[in-house]
Design a protein around this motif. Structure first.
Motif, short mmCIF file in Angstrom:
data_model
loop_
_atom_site.label_atom_id
_atom_site.label_comp_id
_atom_site.label_asym_id
_atom_site.label_seq_id
_atom_site.Cartn_x
_atom_site.Cartn_y
_atom_site.Cartn_z
N GLU A 131 0.72 -1.20 -0.07
CA GLU A 131 -0.07 -0.12 -0.37
C GLU A 131 1.10 1.38 0.09
N THR A 132 2.56 1.04 0.32
CA THR A 132 3.17 2.68 0.19
C THR A 132 3.77 2.75 -1.06
N VAL A 133 4.91 1.91 -1.36
CA VAL A 133 5.39 1.49 -2.24
C VAL A 133 5.71 0.19 -2.58
N TYR A 134 6.07 -0.32 -3.99
CA TYR A 134 6.21 -1.67 -4.49
C TYR A 134 7.60 -1.72 -3.59
N GLY A 135 8.02 -3.26 -2.97
CA GLY A 135 8.66 -3.96 -2.53
C GLY A 135 9.85 -4.93 -3.61
N LEU A 136 10.79 -5.01 -3.08
CA LEU A 136 11.56 -6.27 -3.97
C LEU A 136 12.29 -7.44 -2.58
N GLY A 137 11.03 -8.51 -2.78
CA GLY A 137 11.47 -9.50 -1.40
C GLY A 137 12.32 -9.79 -1.92
#
Ligand code: TXA
Ligand code: MG
Length: 395
Positions: free
Chosen positions: A51-57
């Motif tokens: 919901e904030t920004v895309y993450g790199l998991g």
């Protein structure tokens, strides 16, 4: 070669294949996420929407996988990662004792855009925390993020899914632009709601310290905490001794790095409203015009209208039409001055304006306040590269 060097070499030799998967956030088909969840668990990198920004998991318990995150982003090794979990029950495996304040804050704001920093357990690999004895934890609210983490059955270390120094990604194409050929999967779940990264609050010592302002504001945190919160940036609030402590030892290594920068030089028009011919917005515009620069602006409809009496603008995102020589690109985030709407659009605007090839972006500044802190913090950081000159070369 050590592991992350091998990964970097695979990227350099174009050996890594990235797959894009579209997931409907309102109607998640589990089988779409199952594949990526298994890949994540097995040590591959998966970019996903929050919901904030895309993450790199990456699997937070797999040190090699986490090292690949640093290689894929070009991130300095001394900048720790946030660990994402799908439920508060998963907190215990990561942290030593959860302070009451942490319980209260998560009860009030999780799942959601709040990251809390706790003392960590040894089970968290050093590479995740950059060797610190603390760990940052967030429970994202985005249905795709939650389901992905739940299916992966491991905590997920995830920085924002941009190349280091670039604006954080708020749409899947931003992630593609930065990480294609560098990660295994990119999950496209549409546009991020808030568009600015989570609020980060350090609870690892007696006084809570705000390390990064976000959508959940300092005032909201203080209300639940029932006490004041120190702002690590300004160091102005309550206890002087605690502030000195922070100055001696930066608590959040990430804050020292340049962030969120568009390719263009960014100017903040401090007194943007109303956009009279005496406003800083109008002055910057006139000045950049005489320097013959390709200009972009980021502002409300209200300001665009006022400036429109004198200039011709091309609206972004572009809907076709020819670029008129000397025209100015305008990205409008909303009707009138609104920090939440501006925050949600900011990083997208930076990338869109960069794509249009502008030399300089003039952005609407907002007055200091609890609800403008996150937006102004990102703008200030993006503008902070003093080596950039209008029309000049990037260093
Ligand atoms: O909204 C967000 O927080 C996004 C999404 C993907 O969750 N993530 C994100 O991660 O913005 P990143 O890595 O771009 O920013 C994490 C920030 C950095 O400034 C880092 O230094 C700080 O959190 N941080 C991480 N672990 C920390 C720790 N143990 N102590 C202090 N600061 C920490
Ligand atoms: Mg980041």
């Amino acid at each position: 070669m050590i592991d992350h060097e091998k990964y970097a070499a695979a990227i350099a030799h174009k050996e890594l294949e990235t797959r894009l998967i579209r997931v409907d956030a309102d109607n998640i088909a589990q089988k779409d996420l199952q594949l990526t969840a298994e890949a994540l668990r097995a040590g591959e990198l998966v970019a996903f929407p929050t919901e904030t920004v895309y993450g790199l998991g990456a699997n937070a318990l797999d040190a090699a996988a986490v090292s690949h995150v640093f290689a894929a982003k070009g991130r300095p090794a001394d900048n720790p990662l946030i660990v994402h979990i799908s439920s508060i029950d998963d907190l215990e495996q990561l942290v030593t004792g959860i302070p009451r304040l942490g319980q209260n804050l998560f009860a009030a704001f999780a799942p959601g855009p709040l990251t809390l920093v706790f003392r960590r357990k040894p089970a968290v690999p050093d590479i995740v925390t950059a060797g610190l004895d603390t760990v940052a934890v967030r429970i994202p609210a985005h249905p795709v993020a939650r389901e992905l983490i739940r299916l992966a059955k491991v905590p997920v270390a995830a920085p924002s899914a941009n190349r280091s120094g670039r604006p954080s990604p708020t749409r899947a194409w931003h992630v593609r632009q930065d990480l294609w050929g560098r990660v295994s999967y990119i999950i496209d779940g549409g546009m991020c709601t808030y568009g600015l990264e989570s609020t980060v609050l350090d609870l690892s010592s007696a006084t809570p310290v705000l390390l990064r302002p976000g959508t959940i504001t300092a005032r909201q945190l203080s209300e639940v905490a029932g006490r004041g919160i120190i702002n690590a940036d300004s160091g102005t609030e309550p206890k002087r001794d605690a502030v000195q402590d922070i100055e001696l030892q930066p608590r959040s290594p990430g804050v020292k790095y340049r962030h969120y920068a568009p390719k263009a030089k960014l100017l903040i028009a401090a007194d943007a409203r109303p956009a009279s011919k005496h406003s800083q917005f109008a002055q910057y515009l006139a000045q950049m015009k005489t320097e013959n620069l390709k200009i972009g602006i980021f502002c409300s409809q209200e300001i665009l209208q006022a400036l429109g009496e004198k200039y011709y603008f091309i609206r972004l995102p572009a809907v076709g039409g020819n670029s008129v020589k000397g025209s100015i690109y305008a990205f409008v985030y909303g009707e009138k001055s609104d920090p939440d709407a501006a925050g949600a659009a900011l990083f997208d605007a930076m990338r869109q304006l960069d794509k249009a090839g502008v030399d300089v972006i003039i952005a609407e500044g907002m007055p200091e306040g609890d609800n403008t802190a996150a937006y102004m913090n990102r703008l200030d950081k993006a503008a902070a590269n003093e080596q950039k000159h209008p029309g000049g070369q990037r260093p």
